[in-house]
Write an enzyme that holds these catalytic residues in place. Structure first.
Site, PDB file in Angstrom:
ATOM      1  N   VAL A  15       0.939  -0.779  -0.236  1.00  0.00           N
ATOM      2  CA  VAL A  15      -0.040  -0.156  -0.090  1.00  0.00           C
ATOM      3  C   VAL A  15       0.653   0.916   0.164  1.00  0.00           C
ATOM      4  CG1 VAL A  15      -1.838   0.979   1.172  1.00  0.00           C
ATOM      5  CG2 VAL A  15      -2.052  -1.121   1.745  1.00  0.00           C
ATOM      6  N   GLU A 154      -7.547   2.108   1.745  1.00  0.00           N
ATOM      7  CA  GLU A 154      -7.019   2.303   0.369  1.00  0.00           C
ATOM      8  C   GLU A 154      -7.749   0.539  -0.191  1.00  0.00           C
ATOM      9  OE1 GLU A 154      -4.924   4.077  -1.673  1.00  0.00           O
ATOM     10  OE2 GLU A 154      -6.174   2.662  -3.158  1.00  0.00           O
ATOM     11  N   LEU A 156      -7.302  -0.661  -3.306  1.00  0.00           N
ATOM     12  CA  LEU A 156      -6.287  -1.188  -4.181  1.00  0.00           C
ATOM     13  C   LEU A 156      -5.928  -3.042  -4.077  1.00  0.00           C
ATOM     14  CD1 LEU A 156      -3.391  -1.349  -3.213  1.00  0.00           C
ATOM     15  CD2 LEU A 156      -3.249   0.501  -3.419  1.00  0.00           C
ATOM     16  N   LEU A 273     -18.288 -13.157  -7.902  1.00  0.00           N
ATOM     17  CA  LEU A 273     -19.399 -14.402  -7.555  1.00  0.00           C
ATOM     18  C   LEU A 273     -18.432 -15.338  -8.761  1.00  0.00           C
ATOM     19  CD1 LEU A 273     -22.931 -13.435  -7.960  1.00  0.00           C
ATOM     20  CD2 LEU A 273     -21.690 -14.147  -6.168  1.00  0.00           C
ATOM     21  N   CYS A 283      -4.775  -9.810   3.026  1.00  0.00           N
ATOM     22  CA  CYS A 283      -6.235  -8.765   3.666  1.00  0.00           C
ATOM     23  C   CYS A 283      -7.655  -9.592   3.826  1.00  0.00           C
ATOM     24  CB  CYS A 283      -6.235  -7.698   2.260  1.00  0.00           C
ATOM     25  SG  CYS A 283      -4.795  -6.761   1.954  1.00  0.00           S
TER      26      CYS A 283
HETATM   27  C1  UGA Z   1      -7.716  -7.150  -1.724  1.00  0.00           C
HETATM   28  C2  UGA Z   1      -9.540  -6.223  -2.154  1.00  0.00           C
HETATM   29  O1  UGA Z   1     -10.360  -6.858  -3.052  1.00  0.00           O
HETATM   30  C3  UGA Z   1      -9.127  -5.108  -2.248  1.00  0.00           C
HETATM   31  O2  UGA Z   1     -10.205  -4.008  -2.344  1.00  0.00           O
HETATM   32  C4  UGA Z   1      -8.171  -4.201  -1.122  1.00  0.00           C
HETATM   33  O3  UGA Z   1      -7.227  -2.725  -0.752  1.00  0.00           O
HETATM   34  C5  UGA Z   1      -7.107  -5.465  -0.294  1.00  0.00           C
HETATM   35  O4  UGA Z   1      -7.971  -6.627  -0.060  1.00  0.00           O
HETATM   36  C6  UGA Z   1      -6.574  -5.201   1.046  1.00  0.00           C
HETATM   37  O5  UGA Z   1      -7.265  -4.370   1.632  1.00  0.00           O
HETATM   38  O6  UGA Z   1      -5.479  -4.019   1.048  1.00  0.00           O
HETATM   39  P1  UGA Z   1      -6.193  -8.494  -2.239  1.00  0.00           P
HETATM   40  O7  UGA Z   1      -6.339  -9.632  -1.318  1.00  0.00           O
HETATM   41  O8  UGA Z   1      -5.549  -7.987  -3.631  1.00  0.00           O
HETATM   42  O9  UGA Z   1      -7.357  -6.645  -2.253  1.00  0.00           O
HETATM   43  O10 UGA Z   1      -7.157  -9.804  -3.643  1.00  0.00           O
HETATM   44  P2  UGA Z   1      -8.573 -10.085  -4.189  1.00  0.00           P
HETATM   45  O11 UGA Z   1      -8.389 -10.339  -5.738  1.00  0.00           O
HETATM   46  O12 UGA Z   1      -9.705  -9.222  -3.555  1.00  0.00           O
HETATM   47  O13 UGA Z   1      -8.852 -12.021  -4.034  1.00  0.00           O
HETATM   48  C7  UGA Z   1      -8.804 -12.133  -3.270  1.00  0.00           C
HETATM   49  C8  UGA Z   1      -8.973 -13.330  -2.800  1.00  0.00           C
HETATM   50  O14 UGA Z   1      -9.986 -13.834  -3.524  1.00  0.00           O
HETATM   51  C9  UGA Z   1      -7.935 -14.513  -4.077  1.00  0.00           C
HETATM   52  O15 UGA Z   1      -7.549 -15.158  -3.283  1.00  0.00           O
HETATM   53  C10 UGA Z   1      -8.389 -14.532  -5.520  1.00  0.00           C
HETATM   54  O16 UGA Z   1      -8.381 -15.163  -5.715  1.00  0.00           O
HETATM   55  C11 UGA Z   1     -10.245 -14.737  -4.497  1.00  0.00           C
HETATM   56  N1  UGA Z   1     -10.946 -14.801  -5.430  1.00  0.00           N
HETATM   57  C12 UGA Z   1     -11.379 -13.217  -6.130  1.00  0.00           C
HETATM   58  C13 UGA Z   1     -12.051 -15.631  -5.777  1.00  0.00           C
HETATM   59  O17 UGA Z   1     -11.924 -16.827  -4.715  1.00  0.00           O
HETATM   60  N2  UGA Z   1     -12.797 -14.681  -6.143  1.00  0.00           N
HETATM   61  C14 UGA Z   1     -13.397 -14.103  -6.731  1.00  0.00           C
HETATM   62  O18 UGA Z   1     -14.473 -13.677  -7.115  1.00  0.00           O
HETATM   63  C15 UGA Z   1     -12.430 -12.941  -5.978  1.00  0.00           C
END
Ligand code: UGA
Length: 471
Positions: A15, A154, A156, A273, A283
């Site tokens: 971040v 944030e 992101l 989804l 996170c």
């Molecule tokens: C997440 C949030 O999406 C961000 O908005 C936030 O800023 C960030 O945490 C944080 O708090 O710093 P991130 O951890 O980088 O971001 O990753 P995501 O893209 O949200 O994915 C998280 C997990 O969920 C991954 O393991 C991904 O594979 C899984 N996921 C995501 C699914 O299994 N299905 C989905 O439809 C989406």
């Protein structure tokens, strides 16, 4: 308005580093501070410790001009008008966020304040943290009129962090004073007015001069809650679809169709989804636990979050059982593994379902050859190569002579794999896909036994469904 503001960002993790470089990109002067001397030395040389799209280009553009790296928090505080605190808030044993780094940084900042500053929480912190920071600064003898504490969470995502920052769905500023509000609005003015998007060098994304990133001003407490509640809600969406995928498997429906049908409802929306092997990363697991803990502390029963966590843990175990159902026995089996990072687009392996799964399979006596485009070096630190575990140079080497191939991370590269080549590379054409990267019908035509999440399998699916019922 076209005001250049001097900003300090404390912490050069995901971040902090992204925020520092992006603040420079939108026209401010930035000092990024970290107490890790070797990291600061690397950043000064233009070396980036994380894999993140656009970050190298932007760092090249602004390093030694509008963004500088330092270990001197005192001097950075004195020079900056706004100080963003982006240090780690790891999970403690109780599930609560460990705020000791935030506390330490607040005390250090306090000792350097001689004129008005806005101190902004950018780390993910529980509600009331701004009040604690205020108290810490006051205890260090700083008069109340010399500072305000604000919250600017944030949103992101790793892998798309720069674009998420510069093309934000919304910028949330939580302030309890107009003075702090004015300063923070000026910081984000290039994004909120749309001015940034007019620049020919602007990083491309969904926002534009006519549809800029909107700004939402709230109280500090509301901003703190927005961050935790957003992450918890997204995690809930994932756990929800994962349970639906299990129902799909039981009745022979396709979760991708169900997900599309649900997500087409504007009130629900299609994002997050995607069924899989459960969420990971630095996170969601930490923030769901921390939000649950906050609720508990103030006497609110948020059992829903406990369920979200439970489903997530169970989803990983279920995938493990699926692998067993395809292989029958584990000992001595050779498995190819594609994907180590917790999701595609990043080299981060924190709380990655892939890492746990590989450890479990090694315990069962499997031999594993694993490949990931960017996360191998980090993985080697927690799962060193051994007689049973090796790292491959590409997907085909990982699959070579394997009894089955497991797909654990949704890298684009994996979905572009040459299926004919994969078929003759594997010893048995068995693919167990935790990320639904392929169409089951195509896999059937190509002659694979293909098991995925919440969708009818091909070939030996009936056998495996039977085997899943075995103890
Ligand atoms: C997440 C949030 O999406 C961000 O908005 C936030 O800023 C960030 O945490 C944080 O708090 O710093 P991130 O951890 O980088 O971001 O990753 P995501 O893209 O949200 O994915 C998280 C997990 O969920 C991954 O393991 C991904 O594979 C899984 N996921 C995501 C699914 O299994 N299905 C989905 O439809 C989406």
């Amino acid at each position: 308005m076209n005001e250049q503001i001097t900003i300090a960002v404390v912490g050069s993790g995901y971040v902090g580093l992204v925020a520092a470089v992006c603040f420079a990109e939108i026209g401010h002067r930035v000092i990024c501070v970290d107490n890790d001397e070797s990291k600061i030395a690397q950043l000064r040389d233009g070396k980036i410790p994380i894999h993140e799209e656009y970050l190298p280009e932007l760092l090249d553009r602004h390093r030694n001009t509008s963004v500088e790296f330092s270990t001197d928090l005192h001097s950075a505080t004195q020079r900056a008008q706004v100080i963003f605190v982006a240090v780690g808030t790891p999970q403690s044993q109780t599930g609560s966020a460990d705020l000791s780094y935030v506390d330490a940084v607040a005390s250090q900042i306090a000792r350097s304040i001689t004129e008005y500053k806005v101190i902004v929480e950018k780390s993910t912190v529980p509600v009331y943290t701004n009040e604690w920071i205020t108290r810490v600064i006051e205890r260090n003898g700083v008069p109340r009129e010399l500072f305000d504490v604000a919250s600017n969470p944030e949103f992101l995502r790793e892998g798309t962090a720069v674009v998420d920052f510069l093309h934000a769905d919304r910028v949330v500023i939580g302030v309890d004073s107009e003075r702090a509000g004015n300063l923070l609005r000026a910081v984000y003015e290039p994004l909120n007015s749309g001015r940034y998007y007019q620049s020919v060098n602007a990083v491309p994304g969904e926002r534009s001069a006519t549809e800029p990133s909107p700004l939402l001003q709230t109280s500090t407490k509301a901003a703190e809650l927005i961050k935790h509640a957003s992450n918890a809600f997204l995690a809930m969406k994932i756990s929800f679809i994962n349970v639906v995928s299990n129902i799909c498997e039981a009745v022979g429906a396709d979760v991708e169709q169900v997900s599309k049908g649900i997500g087409s409802d504007g009130r629900i929306g299609p994002k997050f989804l995607k069924a899989g092997i459960g969420y990971g990363g630095s996170c969601f697991p930490k923030d769901v636990a921390a939000f649950r803990y906050v609720a508990e502390q103030i006497g609110v029963d948020f059992g829903l979050l406990r369920e979200v966590e439970k489903i997530n843990t169970e989803q990983r175990k279920r995938f493990f059982r699926k692998v067993r159902s395809a292989l029958w026995t584990f000992r001595g089996k050779k498995l190819g593994v594609l994907g180590l990072a917790f999701k595609g687009g990043t080299d981060d392996i924190r709380e990655s379902p892939a890492i746990d799964l590989i450890a479990d399979l090694l315990n069962e006596g499997c031999f594993i050859s694993a490949y990931d485009p960017f996360a191998i070096e980090r993985t080697k630190k927690v799962l060193p190569p051994s007689g049973a575990l090796s790292y491959a140079k590409d997907a085909y080497e990982a699959a070579s002579d394997a009894d089955a191939l497991l797909i654990l991370t949704d890298w684009q590269e994996f979905s572009e794999i040459d299926l004919d080549r994969l078929h003759y590379t594997l010893r048995y054409p068995v693919v167990i896909d935790g990320r639904n990267l392929f169409d089951p019908a195509t896999m059937a035509v190509k002659g694979f036994t293909y098991l995925s999440i919440g969708r009818p399998g091909t070939a030996h699916q009936r056998d495996s469904a039977l085997l899943q019922k075995l103890p």
